[in-house]
Design a protein around this motif. Structure first.
Motif, short mmCIF file in Angstrom:
data_model
loop_
_atom_site.label_atom_id
_atom_site.label_comp_id
_atom_site.label_asym_id
_atom_site.label_seq_id
_atom_site.Cartn_x
_atom_site.Cartn_y
_atom_site.Cartn_z
N LEU A 98 0.65 -1.24 -0.06
CA LEU A 98 0.01 0.18 -0.06
C LEU A 98 0.87 1.23 -0.08
CD1 LEU A 98 -2.93 -0.98 2.53
CD2 LEU A 98 -3.06 -1.04 -0.08
N TRP A 99 1.85 1.19 0.89
CA TRP A 99 2.92 2.34 0.91
C TRP A 99 3.41 2.66 -0.63
CZ3 TRP A 99 8.21 1.53 0.04
CH2 TRP A 99 8.89 2.80 0.29
N ALA A 100 3.88 1.62 -1.25
CA ALA A 100 4.53 1.88 -2.49
C ALA A 100 3.40 2.23 -3.49
CB ALA A 100 5.15 0.62 -2.81
N PRO A 126 -0.77 13.43 4.72
CA PRO A 126 -1.01 12.59 5.88
C PRO A 126 -1.17 10.98 5.48
CG PRO A 126 -2.39 14.30 6.17
CD PRO A 126 -1.82 14.52 4.67
N TRP A 127 -1.76 10.76 4.45
CA TRP A 127 -1.95 9.28 3.80
C TRP A 127 -0.68 8.80 3.69
CZ3 TRP A 127 -6.13 6.38 3.12
CH2 TRP A 127 -7.67 6.87 3.49
N THR A 128 0.18 9.47 2.96
CA THR A 128 1.42 8.85 2.54
C THR A 128 2.50 8.66 4.10
OG1 THR A 128 2.52 11.17 2.32
CG2 THR A 128 1.58 9.91 0.11
N GLU A 151 3.76 4.92 5.52
CA GLU A 151 5.08 4.93 5.84
C GLU A 151 5.26 4.46 7.40
OE1 GLU A 151 9.66 6.19 5.04
OE2 GLU A 151 7.99 7.46 4.47
N VAL A 152 4.67 4.76 7.96
CA VAL A 152 4.53 4.46 9.44
C VAL A 152 4.22 3.36 9.86
CG1 VAL A 152 3.54 4.82 11.80
CG2 VAL A 152 4.17 6.88 10.52
N ALA A 153 3.24 2.87 8.81
CA ALA A 153 2.72 1.25 8.97
C ALA A 153 3.57 0.44 8.39
CB ALA A 153 1.22 1.33 8.25
#
Length: 706
Positions: free
Chosen positions: A48-50, A65-67, A71-73
């Motif tokens: 999902l991050w990529a 904030p989504w990105t 990345e935190v996740a």
């Protein structure tokens, strides 16, 4: 959309596809489905991050904030996965998960702050957004962004440490199933470390490094797939040592205790008015003293170890750690071996005291050592029913319940053994199938229920302790035997010297009847007697402990005088030894009495082997850088086999009254001086002995007075 944005989008798109496909394969594998939710979550978060970064680079921009959240996740998911691999099932990874939670929370907070502060700046990608690929390759980074980069750098460092610990603590025989996963995850975190180090060092985020991040992460997927194929269940056989568990529990307990006391002190200060500060300090100091007392309490530590063993481990003991401590306690210096054995065995059962009984030559078990226990005086015969039962059944006896359930051996504990203070267990010490002794242990500091696991460990430890104690006793006996051997050897040499003197005196008596009126014979007899007195006096001096030098001091010795005295001692013998030549300039470092005794023994052997019509000739001359004393006789000679195999062996002789020690002693002393003793003999022809000695210092000559 520029070329740089296209590269970044394709790169992260490949990463999304790679991790999505790998997650699907893991999900389809039934053997890996149970217990691998953390791996699936990590793959999904990375995909999902990529994908989010690829969409941000190729299409409409996603909210920042989504990105940041994705990345935190992604980072947190991989860290949690590694932390769970490092912790055995059923034991939560509190400290690791707490560190991950704190760092991810900071990352979220700083990421949102960065977006708010630098909403219009293209460098806001440092907080999680994809960089705007404009003509400006580098834009100054403000302090909130630097803080966000620092937190992500710490996350990368934590990931590298967890990968290293995972590989280090995996058993060597199982590393083949985890090494590629360590390489892949290590690459993932190392690249993040390099990316954010560059950003922190140059105060900017390099767009090329950011774009390549997706491809680098995608290259890690095949390595993870290899590990998944080799080890579908991701079972690594990792265990947490009891020592770490005990210390972790102690630290957590101390931290909770101190926090509670601090909260109590804060409350007292808030409500205490003028007395608040005093009450707070008194409460904190009292709490600290109480905590120190608990930490220094052996009973408290014992209860903690028992609690952890009962509730966190299937096996009661960490056998590797217990055996390491046991063998170290047996082998280290300090108290006597018996006391060390008691301490080592008692530590396995949390016992604070014990006593040791060992079988002695009288056929009884007698007290041999004690530790934290009063002196014991009771003894037990080795053939008693109690000892026979210990030897045959190999039972560890519980004094409160002497025999296992269902066993009725009809044997009671010895009456004197009931008098041992706080008697708890009797551990037999078995060695090669026999009872070497036993150890009586006192009751432990805390409630310890003896079971089969404890009994098996104590029985094995008892056998090992018996072996070490027996080795120590054998070493003591060997030392005593060596002392007797040294004494016997000295006695043998003394007897041999007395035999030589007796031979000289017997020869005098044999010739006295015929030559007692001959003045020359009388003079030789007096000289022989004087020589015998000197040798006896020297012998007594060597045997006397009051002679610090032992009568054996090497000094610069003119060899001609020694050879002349040795030959003169046999002037009355038949055949009479003849000194053909003696170089007066030769000097060697030796003790005159011992060297003379060597020559006397060789002359005595030549006399006994040569008929009265034969000859014995002695020569002292220089041979290269050494002095040569040569003794030739025309006696019966010796065979080559005898010279090679028996001549220099102690206690080997062909003489009816011989001891076989003289030639051996002579050769050993010549070797001590740095020389050698050579023999040349032929049966029926004669024997030649050559004594070769190094000369004194460099010159080997006697100083001549001016």
């Amino acid at each position: 959309m520029g070329a740089a944005a296209m590269v970044a989008g394709v790169s992260h798109g490949l990463c999304a596809l790679a991790f999505a496909g790998f997650g699907a394969l893991v999900l389809a594998n039934r053997r890996a489905r149970n217990g691998q939710r953390a791996l699936l979550v990590a793959c999904l978060a990375t995909a999902l991050w990529a994908a989010a970064l690829a969409l941000r680079a190729l299409g409409p921009a996603l909210p920042a904030p989504w990105t940041v959240a994705l990345e935190v996740a992604r980072s947190a998911a991989w860290l949690v996965f590694l932390a769970l691999l490092l912790v055995p099932a059923g034991l939560p990874a509190r400290r690791l998960l707490a560190a991950v939670a704190v760092l991810t929370a900071l990352q979220l907070a700083l990421g949102e702050l960065t977006v708010d502060v630098a909403a219009a700046a293209p460098v806001a990608a440092a907080a999680g957004a994809a960089p705007a690929y404009t003509a400006a390759p580098a834009v100054a980074v403000d302090m909130p962004v630097l803080a966000a980069i620092t937190v992500r750098l710490l996350l990368a460092v934590l990931g590298i440490l967890l990968v290293e610990q995972l590989y280090r603590h995996t058993p060597v025989r199982e590393r083949w199933g985890i090494k590629f996963a360590c390489l892949g995850l290590g690459t993932l975190f190392v690249y993040d470390f390099y990316l954010y180090c560059d950003a922190l060092l140059f105060r900017r985020l390099q767009p090329d490094l950011w774009a390549a991040r997706g491809v680098v992460d995608a290259l890690c997927v095949p390595l993870l797939a290899i590990t998944a194929a080799r080890n579908p269940g991701w079972k690594l056989g990792l265990t947490l040592s009891r020592q770490v568990a005990v210390r972790s529990a102690a630290l957590v307990g101390c931290a909770a205790y101190l926090l509670a006391m601090a909260a109590g002190g804060w409350y007292l200060r808030r409500v205490g008015g003028a007395w608040g500060a005093l009450m707070q300090l008194a409460a904190l100091v009292g709490a600290g003293l109480l905590l120190a007392g608990v930490l220094f309490s052996g009973a408290a530590r014992a209860r903690l170890r028992v609690f952890i063993s009962k509730h966190f481990y299937q096996a009661r003991f960490d056998y590797r750690d217990e055996w390491r401590r046991f063998t170290q306690a047996l082998s280290e210096g300090g108290p006597i071996p018996g006391e060390r054995a008691i301490q080592a065995i008692a530590a396995l059962a949390e016992s604070p005291a014990g006593a040791l009984w060992i079988a002695r030559d009288g056929g009884r078990l007698e007290p041999a050592a004690r530790w934290n226990m009063p002196a014991q005086y009771g003894t037990e015969p080795l053939d008693s029913p109690f000892c026979t039962l210990l030897r045959e059944r190999q039972w560890v006896v519980d004094a409160s319940r002497p025999w296992p359930d269902g066993a009725q051996p009809g044997v009671e504990l010895p009456a004197w053994l009931h008098g041992v203070a706080q008697l708890w267990l009797v551990v037999p010490l078995l060695l090669h199938g026999r009872l070497f002794g036993f150890v009586a242990l006192a009751r432990p500091r805390t409630e310890v229920k003896p079971d089969w696991e404890l009994f098996d460990l104590l029985r094995l430890a008892g056998s090992q302790a018996a072996s070490c104690l027996a080795h120590g006793e054998l070493a003591d006996r060997l030392a005593v035997a060596r002392q007797f051997e040294s004494f016997n050897r000295m006695s043998t040499f003394v007897v041999h010297d007395l035999k030589n003197l007796l031979s000289q005196h017997s020869l005098l008596l044999a010739n006295a009847e015929r030559h007692k009126h001959n003045p020359a014979f009388q003079e030789d007899m007096l000289e022989t007697l004087a020589h015998s007195v000197r040798k006896m006096t020297g012998l007594l001096q060597r045997l006397s402990r009051s002679d610090p030098a032992g009568g054996d001091v090497a000094r610069a010795l003119p060899l001609a005088d020694v050879v002349r005295r040795a030959v003169a001692a046999y002037a009355a013998a038949r055949p009479c030894p003849l000194l053909e030549a003696a170089d007066e300039q030769l000097v060697a470092d030796a003790d005159d009495q011992r060297l003379e005794r060597v020559l006397a023994h060789l002359l005595q052997n030549a006399l006994e082997a040569t008929s009265p019509e034969g000859s014995i000739r002695v020569v002292l001359r220089r041979q290269d850088d050494a002095a040569l004393i040569e003794l030739r006789d025309t006696g019966i000679g010796m065979s080559e086999a005898f010279v090679r195999d028996r001549l220099f062996r102690p206690f080997e002789t062909t003489k009816p009254a011989g001891m076989g020690i003289g030639v051996y002693e002579s050769r050993e002393y010549i070797r001590e001086l740095g020389g050698r003793l050579e023999v040349e003999s032929r049966p029926g022809v004669g024997t030649t002995f050559r004594v070769i000695l190094p000369l004194h210092r460099a010159t080997g000559v006697v100083p001549v007075a001016a």
